[in-house]
Design a protein around this motif. Structure first.
Motif, mmCIF file in Angstrom:
data_model
loop_
_atom_site.group_PDB
_atom_site.id
_atom_site.type_symbol
_atom_site.label_atom_id
_atom_site.label_comp_id
_atom_site.label_asym_id
_atom_site.label_seq_id
_atom_site.Cartn_x
_atom_site.Cartn_y
_atom_site.Cartn_z
ATOM 1 N N PRO B 326 0.791 -1.234 0.000
ATOM 2 C CA PRO B 326 0.000 0.000 0.000
ATOM 3 C C PRO B 326 0.826 1.288 0.000
ATOM 4 O O PRO B 326 0.256 2.362 0.116
ATOM 5 C CB PRO B 326 -0.725 -0.117 1.336
ATOM 6 N N TRP B 581 -11.490 2.365 0.244
ATOM 7 C CA TRP B 581 -10.112 2.243 -0.254
ATOM 8 C C TRP B 581 -9.113 2.771 0.778
ATOM 9 O O TRP B 581 -8.093 2.144 1.043
ATOM 10 C CB TRP B 581 -9.997 2.988 -1.590
ATOM 11 N N THR B 584 -8.739 0.395 3.593
ATOM 12 C CA THR B 584 -7.930 -0.754 3.170
ATOM 13 C C THR B 584 -6.445 -0.413 3.193
ATOM 14 O O THR B 584 -5.643 -1.127 3.803
ATOM 15 C CB THR B 584 -8.323 -1.178 1.737
ATOM 16 N N ILE B 585 -6.075 0.696 2.535
ATOM 17 C CA ILE B 585 -4.635 0.990 2.455
ATOM 18 C C ILE B 585 -4.061 1.400 3.812
ATOM 19 O O ILE B 585 -2.957 1.003 4.158
ATOM 20 C CB ILE B 585 -4.304 2.081 1.403
ATOM 21 N N THR B 586 -4.830 2.167 4.581
ATOM 22 C CA THR B 586 -4.304 2.614 5.876
ATOM 23 C C THR B 586 -4.138 1.423 6.810
ATOM 24 O O THR B 586 -3.128 1.299 7.499
ATOM 25 C CB THR B 586 -5.255 3.640 6.520
ATOM 26 N N THR B 587 -5.129 0.515 6.817
ATOM 27 C CA THR B 587 -5.033 -0.644 7.700
ATOM 28 C C THR B 587 -3.884 -1.558 7.268
ATOM 29 O O THR B 587 -3.101 -2.017 8.107
ATOM 30 C CB THR B 587 -6.362 -1.421 7.710
ATOM 31 N N THR B 588 -3.768 -1.795 5.951
ATOM 32 C CA THR B 588 -2.680 -2.655 5.472
ATOM 33 C C THR B 588 -1.324 -2.045 5.815
ATOM 34 O O THR B 588 -0.426 -2.730 6.315
ATOM 35 C CB THR B 588 -2.773 -2.839 3.943
ATOM 36 N N ALA B 589 -1.184 -0.754 5.529
ATOM 37 C CA ALA B 589 0.105 -0.097 5.791
ATOM 38 C C ALA B 589 0.421 -0.128 7.281
ATOM 39 O O ALA B 589 1.562 -0.414 7.665
ATOM 40 C CB ALA B 589 0.078 1.339 5.288
ATOM 41 N N SER B 590 -0.591 0.153 8.112
ATOM 42 C CA SER B 590 -0.350 0.136 9.559
ATOM 43 C C SER B 590 0.060 -1.251 10.014
ATOM 44 O O SER B 590 1.004 -1.406 10.794
ATOM 45 C CB SER B 590 -1.607 0.550 10.324
ATOM 46 N N TYR B 591 -0.645 -2.265 9.505
ATOM 47 C CA TYR B 591 -0.329 -3.649 9.875
ATOM 48 C C TYR B 591 1.125 -3.956 9.541
ATOM 49 O O TYR B 591 1.876 -4.487 10.359
ATOM 50 C CB TYR B 591 -1.284 -4.610 9.147
ATOM 51 N N GLN B 592 1.521 -3.568 8.319
ATOM 52 C CA GLN B 592 2.898 -3.866 7.900
ATOM 53 C C GLN B 592 3.905 -3.059 8.709
ATOM 54 O O GLN B 592 4.967 -3.574 9.067
ATOM 55 C CB GLN B 592 3.070 -3.579 6.415
ATOM 56 N N SER B 596 5.536 -6.201 10.276
ATOM 57 C CA SER B 596 6.428 -6.767 9.264
ATOM 58 C C SER B 596 7.752 -7.225 9.876
ATOM 59 O O SER B 596 8.304 -6.594 10.781
ATOM 60 C CB SER B 596 6.708 -5.721 8.183
#
Lengths: 72, 681
Positions: B326, B581, B584-592, B596
């Motif tokens: 993201p 959208w 989705t991108i904020t949650t994915t980026a935060s998760y990573q 990560s």
């Protein structure tokens, strides 16, 4: 004759643009304020006199920078 | 629509589609920048004419006969019915800051294509819609702020989240922008002296406007702009003077301290002395330079040398770690969609509108113009040879401290660059080195200098470079001043709930206390960013992107909630789609960023890696001394990211709860829209 009218129209266009620039930059804010004061407040008897230029500008600038005014 | 108009719009659509296909499918040596401009202009025109018009008439149902707050509450000061072009000018000057210049430059590490597509699509479907609907809803509520609207329409939770979100985003934003300026001034006496000169220049302008000729804004600004241009020239003399140049030749850390000190002074000093005059200068510089850049690009039609897509989409990019999805969407916030705009669109601008129909031009059109600025920044960054771009932007921690190591590393990625080439470039630009100037400002300045140099004369490259640096620094510092002051007001407002005296904005102890807290907040992140060997941009910019997108998600949640509440469920997708959208991108980026395993992405992974290295004793002493601070900071950043994503989900779920209750016909908060009054204008 024709050049005269062209000249006047160019001049009036220039004046219009200049007014717009003054307005958008706040250069004429005091004039606008005086006009507003004359239109809305001067008609009532106990209306306070309008502020002078310096006092108005101080107030105007302070109220302009109270909230979020600039972004990223 | 007449048949001629239909044909013209049809041709425009075909041209736009062709331009997009050219930039998307091109895989050669280079591509002309005019294709990007063409694609952008066609897409903007069509979106503005059809999508924005459709939203205005069918979804928002704009009513030209309805009196605006500016007309009803006209007080000659903040509520004033104003000509739409003038409101547009004010609105654009307020929303367009350094963000759309820095973000695209950093995202260019993925190639020119991903960033460009996101700037275009994101603005048309997301950012411009957010700005327009927020402006509309705020106007229908007497210009109430986003936080107030969230509280009135969704509930206390949403309102509080918006308030806290705004405060933290301000802290992170100022820190990262401060870092951009520090990296531009590091060991550059020319840049440092020019940027330093902007402070007394602003003060001269301030005194002139206040005491010498009160309120003569244009006269004072003209004097200021002339002095600024002179300061760029004078910076060159300083650079060539052996005694003077040592005064301005500094490492990152002293410069960071200077900026922190400056930020504190700017927040405490009266607005007329520093902030207001600086803002005039930065606005004139910004408009002038953006216009000049547009003209230069059209005259010159430069070729873009960056590939469409680079190998760094796999997450190994040198400027910041993380895959295309993201992170391209997080890196480019301003220019595509920026939550910060919602604060401007609710508050100042709606109080100036003289007619509801102006909303499309100001809200939607204003954002399209900002998006166009982002496209120009993308062009300025990608006209550089990719090898040069990466040499300027890759931090020493990634490519190595020595020029020869950096060049070898960049060559190994398949991008040609030599030490001699970089030395010559630095000499041309009047700098001692251009390696590892991470942050976007120097590479953008080199790009702009080469475009201006080619269009208006090559012999002045160094002058153009420092002009560009001054231009970026001056409005970064304006954002820094204004942001610190807003943070101070917000904090005073919050403290006022506990102690009345602390809430008074003119009470000196409170001013000093709150300013210190705000400056300490961003100063801390700036300090960590400067001492981080990987160049703090890798940490701070994604954090800023996440925070900004979180704020956008709050604004879109408020808008979606209001749409549903007003019985427009079938149209709720216009804000619901970009919201989905962003979530989705904020949650994915935060998760990573939190979980990560990659040390360049995950905060905890990086902290653990540093701890392990520190424990095993393999770290050189200079790095070991700052390691504990870096470890603490990585933990802090992880929890901060977690906080952002939790706040985001709370607001979204609260909005969904409201929508569900509406559908089930249960009791919900009444709409706070003001009743209809017929216009007399």
């Amino acid at each position: 004759m024709k050049t005269d009218t062209t000249f006047t129209s160019v001049l009036s266009l220039f004046k219009k643009v200049w007014c717009c620039v003054r307005h958008v930059s706040g250069d004429d804010a005091y004039e606008q304020y005086l006009k507003h004061h004359a239109d809305f407040h001067a008609t009532t008897l106990d209306a306070p006199p309008p502020l002078d230029r310096k006092a108005f500008f101080k107030l105007w600038q302070e109220s302009k920078w109270k909230g979020v005014k600039r972004c990223c | 629509m007449t048949i001629t108009k239909k044909i013209i719009w049809g041709l425009l659509a075909v041209l736009g589609a062709y331009a997009v296909s050219v930039i998307a499918l091109h895989r050669g040596e280079s591509i002309n920048a005019l294709w990007l401009i063409t694609a952008a202009l066609c897409i903007y025109a069509i979106a503005y004419r059809f999508y924005a018009a459709w939203i205005a008439t069918k979804v928002l149902v704009i009513d030209e006969t309805r009196a605006t707050p500016a007309e009803r509450l006209d007080n000659g000061r903040d509520f004033i019915p104003t000509n739409k072009w003038i409101v547009f000018g004010h609105h654009f000057a307020a929303i367009a800051g350094p963000g759309p210049l820095v973000g695209p430059t950093l995202a260019a590490q993925f190639g020119y294509l991903p960033g460009t597509l996101w700037i275009l699509v994101g603005a048309v479907i997301g950012g411009a819609v957010q700005d327009m609907v927020t402006l509309f809803f705020s106007m229908r509520r007497n210009g109430r702020s986003l936080g107030q609207m969230a509280r009135d329409e969704i509930g206390v939770i949403g309102g509080t989240a918006a308030l806290i979100g705004t405060f933290i985003i301000m802290i992170i934003l100022i820190a990262v922008l401060g870092l951009v300026v520090v990296n531009a001034m590091k060991h550059s006496p020319w840049a440092t002296s020019t940027v330093a000169a902007t402070i007394p220049i602003a003060m001269i302008v301030g005194v002139y406007m206040r005491n010498i000729r009160p309120g003569r804004v244009l006269e004072a600004s003209a004097i200021g702009v002339a002095l600024l241009l002179f300061s760029v020239l004078a910076g060159g003399w300083v650079d060539h003077n052996a005694t003077l140049r040592v005064w301005f030749d500094h490492d990152g850390l002293p410069l960071a301290y200077a900026i922190i000190l400056y930020g504190f002074a700017a927040a405490v000093l009266p607005v007329w002395l520093l902030l207001a005059p600086r803002d005039y200068l930065s606005t004139f510089m910004k408009l002038g330079t953006v216009l000049l850049l547009a003209v230069a690009i059209v005259i010159l039609r430069p070729d873009i040398h960056m590939p469409a897509v680079t190998q760094f989409t796999d997450g190994t990019g040198p400027i910041f770690g993380g895959k295309l999805f993201p992170f391209v969407f997080i890196t480019i916030a301003c220019g595509a969609i920026s939550g910060f705009h919602a604060l401007i669109a609710s508050g100042t601008t709606p109080k100036l509108l003289s007619n509801e129909r102006d909303i499309r031009m100001i809200g939607y059109g204003g954002m399209l113009l900002e998006s166009f600025v982002a496209i120009m920044a993308m062009i300025a960054a990608t006209v550089l040879e990719p090898g040069v771009f990466f040499a300027i932007n890759s931090p020493a921690g990634v490519v190595g401290k020595e020029a020869i190591d950096a060049v070898a590393k960049i060559n190994s990625w398949g991008f040609a660059v030599t030490v001699e080439q970089m030395e010559q470039l630095a000499k041309d630009m009047g700098e001692s080195t251009l390696f590892a100037r991470t942050g976007g400002a120097p590479s953008l300045a080199v790009g702009m200098a080469s475009i201006f140099g080619n269009a208006f004369g090559k012999h002045m490259l160094a002058l153009w470079y420092h002009f560009a640096i001054m231009f970026e620094a001056i409005f970064i510092l304006t954002t820094l001043d204004a942001g610190t002051r807003v943070g101070r007001f917000m904090l005073q407002d919050m403290l006022g709930n506990f102690n009345k005296k602390l809430g008074e904005t003119s009470y000196t102890p409170s001013v000093i206390l709150t300013s210190s807290i705000v400056v300490a907040g961003w100063g801390y992140f700036l300090y960590i960013g400067v001492i981080d060997p990987n160049g703090g941009v890798n940490i701070l910019w994604p954090l800023f992107g996440i925070a900004n997108q979180m704020l956008a998600a709050i604004a879109l949640s408020v808008a979606t909630g209001i749409l549903v509440k007003s019985g427009k469920l079938k149209y709720a997708w216009i804000t619901g789609l970009p919201l989905a959208w962003l979530v989705t991108i904020t949650t994915t980026a935060s998760y990573q960023k939190i979980f990560s395993e990659d040390v360049r992405i995950g905060f905890f992974a990086a902290a653990n890696d540093l701890s392990a290295k520190l424990a095993s004793g393999v770290m050189p002493p200079d790095k070991a001394s700052v390691a504990p601070q870096l470890i603490f900071n990585q933990h802090l950043d992880a929890y901060l990211t977690l906080f952002f994503v939790v706040v985001l989900w709370i607001v979204v779920l609260d909005m969904l709860r409201l929508c569900l209750r509406y559908i089930q016909k249960k009791h919900i908060l009444m709409t706070s829209e003001t009743p209809y009054v017929r216009t007399c204008l």
